[in-house]
Write an enzyme that holds these catalytic residues in place. Structure first.
Site, PDB file in Angstrom:
ATOM      1  CD  GLU A 240      -3.009  -1.021   0.115  1.00  0.00           C
ATOM      2  OE1 GLU A 240      -3.014  -0.012  -0.622  1.00  0.00           O
ATOM      3  OE2 GLU A 240      -3.820  -1.953  -0.007  1.00  0.00           O
TER       4      GLU A 240
ATOM      5  NE  ARG B  62      -3.756   2.816  -0.466  1.00  0.00           N
ATOM      6  CZ  ARG B  62      -4.992   2.759   0.014  1.00  0.00           C
ATOM      7  NH1 ARG B  62      -5.561   3.831   0.523  1.00  0.00           N
ATOM      8  NH2 ARG B  62      -5.674   1.625   0.007  1.00  0.00           N
TER       9      ARG B  62
ATOM     10  CG  ASP C   3      -5.414  -6.548  -8.107  1.00  0.00           C
ATOM     11  OD1 ASP C   3      -4.357  -6.783  -7.479  1.00  0.00           O
ATOM     12  OD2 ASP C   3      -6.328  -5.840  -7.652  1.00  0.00           O
TER      13      ASP C   3
ATOM     14  CD  GLU D  56     -10.526  -1.270  -8.643  1.00  0.00           C
ATOM     15  OE1 GLU D  56      -9.564  -1.130  -7.852  1.00  0.00           O
ATOM     16  OE2 GLU D  56     -11.718  -1.050  -8.317  1.00  0.00           O
TER      17      GLU D  56
ATOM     18  CB  THR E 175      -1.637  -0.440  -9.495  1.00  0.00           C
ATOM     19  OG1 THR E 175      -2.868  -1.169  -9.536  1.00  0.00           O
ATOM     20  CG2 THR E 175      -1.146  -0.318  -8.059  1.00  0.00           C
TER      21      THR E 175
END
Length: 489
Positions: free
Chosen positions: A115, A119, A245, A392, A480
């Site tokens: 994360e 981020r 993913d 998404e 992403t």
């Protein structure tokens, strides 16, 4: 409201010439500005009740330190504010970021590598790419150095967490492939911008270890791998949803980031996309193409996660970059399914997970179940019916619009934005929705505004209505978390 005024043609924004002279209409300029105003509203709530904290809790009008007190909503939102020309908000946020110590966190807190890579490190790098302020790059280096302790393993695969205070990795060595394979863009970009190759080596070792692991299906990767041994857990599932993913996403995006100069990533992406098409793509009886899950025992789950709705966009991007027109056909079919998961609900918001039933299964339901079960006559319905402001589907719509020029993707995105405005907007920000089949917004909110709502959902909607030279896909690749990195040319 702003949206009502827009729908009735009452807004008086002057339309810039670049819109009038582009394929976009003045309506799309007004839509773009409506998304900008939504971002301003979300940011105002964060500033009022969560300034300097990790996340706004908009229902209780409070905040949390869920991500280790790194002001993660602020860091994640920097390039969104810059891109939307919210200059006052951006300047104020950047000055606060200047004061953050990314080599510290609360006592005994374990920082999540995945994360904080996408981020925090991604957010600072994306902002630097648009701003070129050396402070942002120095802060990105600080994040990279704090996270680097995770790679201290025999294989180079990282552990799941880091104790940045003690400068040590966490003991958890069973990691998912998304954690090991979703750091390559960020660490390689950090290496390029700083000139320090050690960051790229971290990424390369992890990528190579995954590729060396023994697996049953060529191009498909089991969900978990051991960071000490490099062995996959072959009993786990195969999916492009949660915990896998973005690993698949970064195969193609590493090829793009390096401008095609590292052919192994193109080969890995093509092999994986062919395996996904062969093993994970199914079609429901009513004609919806979807991405399911192959279990370790060989059985198949006829359900699709909202998280997997990034994959049509990835296929469309690969179709453009690698000249694979057959993938674009599949991308559009899957995008239709993802949008249908929104359109089928009473709120117009898509559930976290949806599935498909056969005609026989539908017939077998009692009258009571027919009245209460959310599965519609097409056999499509929610499995997990909450919506947490996920990006998404709008990400896919943005990429498909950029690749095809088909304005239906803009219309679909606008419908989703209207649903968000109607059912997720609260007095101070935006909140998740606990049941997408309930339209009673006063008691149907989740007290959370994830940082990715500003970083991704609103950003992709803004770009969907912007001229195509705004963050051109010929010049940038998104990580992403929707942070734009300049292609290395």
């Amino acid at each position: 409201t702003l949206v009502d005024s827009l729908n009735h043609g009452e807004l008086s924004w002057a339309v810039p010439a670049r819109f009038e002279n582009s394929v976009l209409s003045s309506t799309n300029y007004k839509r773009q500005q409506a998304v900008r105003e939504a971002t301003r509203h979300a940011w105002a709530g964060y500033k009022k009740f969560a300034w300097g904290k990790d996340e706004l809790q908009p229902v209780s009008q409070s905040s949390n330190l869920r991500w280790g007190d790194w002001a993660i909503t602020m860091v994640d939102s920097l390039d969104t504010l810059k891109m939307m020309e919210l200059d006052d908000e951006y300047t104020e946020a950047k000055e606060f970021v200047r004061t953050i110590r990314f080599d510290r966190s609360p006592a005994d807190y374990k920082v999540q590598l995945f994360e904080m890579t996408i981020r925090a490190l991604g957010g600072l790098l994306g902002a630097y790419e648009l701003d070129q302020d050396p402070m942002l790059l120095e802060k990105a280096r600080q994040v990279g150095d704090s996270l680097a302790y995770a790679f201290d393993t025999p294989t180079g695969l990282p552990t799941t967490e880091v104790d940045v205070n003690r400068k040590s990795k966490d003991g958890k060595t069973r990691i998912c492939i998304a954690e090991a394979g979703t750091l390559q863009l960020e660490f390689k970009k950090l290496a390029q911008l700083t000139g320090d190759t050690k960051y790229a080596k971290y990424a390369e070792r992890a990528n190579d270890a995954i590729e060396k692991g023994q697996r049953e299906h060529k191009g498909l990767y089991p969900m978990h791998i051991n960071a000490d041994t490099g062995l996959f857990d072959i009993s786990t599932e195969y999916t492009v949803g949660a915990m896998a993913d973005s690993f698949y996403e970064y195969l193609l995006k590493q090829h793009i980031l390096h401008n095609g100069k590292e052919p192994k990533f193109m080969e890995q992406y093509i092999t994986s996309s062919e395996a996904v098409k062969a093993k994970l793509v199914r079609k429901s009886e009513s004609g919806f193409t979807f991405l399911g899950k192959l279990r370790g025992d060989g059985s198949f789950e006829n359900e699709m996660e909202h998280l997997a709705c990034f994959y049509p966009g990835l296929l469309a991007l690969g179709a453009q970059v690698l000249d694979r027109p057959q993938d674009l056909v599949l991308a559009e079919e899957l995008a239709r399914t993802c949008y249908a998961s929104y359109a089928m609900t009473s709120t117009g918001l898509g559930p976290e997970k949806f599935g498909f039933k056969t005609k026989e299964e539908l017939k077998a339901r009692s009258q009571y179940l027919r009245d209460s079960n959310p599965f519609n006559d097409d056999g499509m319905g929610a499995v997990f019916g909450h919506y947490i402001l996920r990006p998404e589907t709008v990400e896919t719509l943005f990429i498909l619009y950029r690749v095809t020029g088909d304005t239906k993707y803009q219309e679909w995105g606008w419908n989703i934005f209207l649903a968000i405005e109607k059912h997720a907007k609260v007095e101070f920000g935006y909140a998740g929705v606990s049941n997408v089949y309930r339209s009673d917004s006063t008691t149907n909110h989740i007290d959370a505004m994830e940082s990715f709502f500003l970083a991704e959902t609103l950003k992709y909607l803004y770009l969907l209505f912007s001229p195509t030279d705004v963050i051109s896909l010929d010049e940038y690749v998104f990580n992403t978390e929707a942070h734009p990195f300049r292609i290395i040319k």
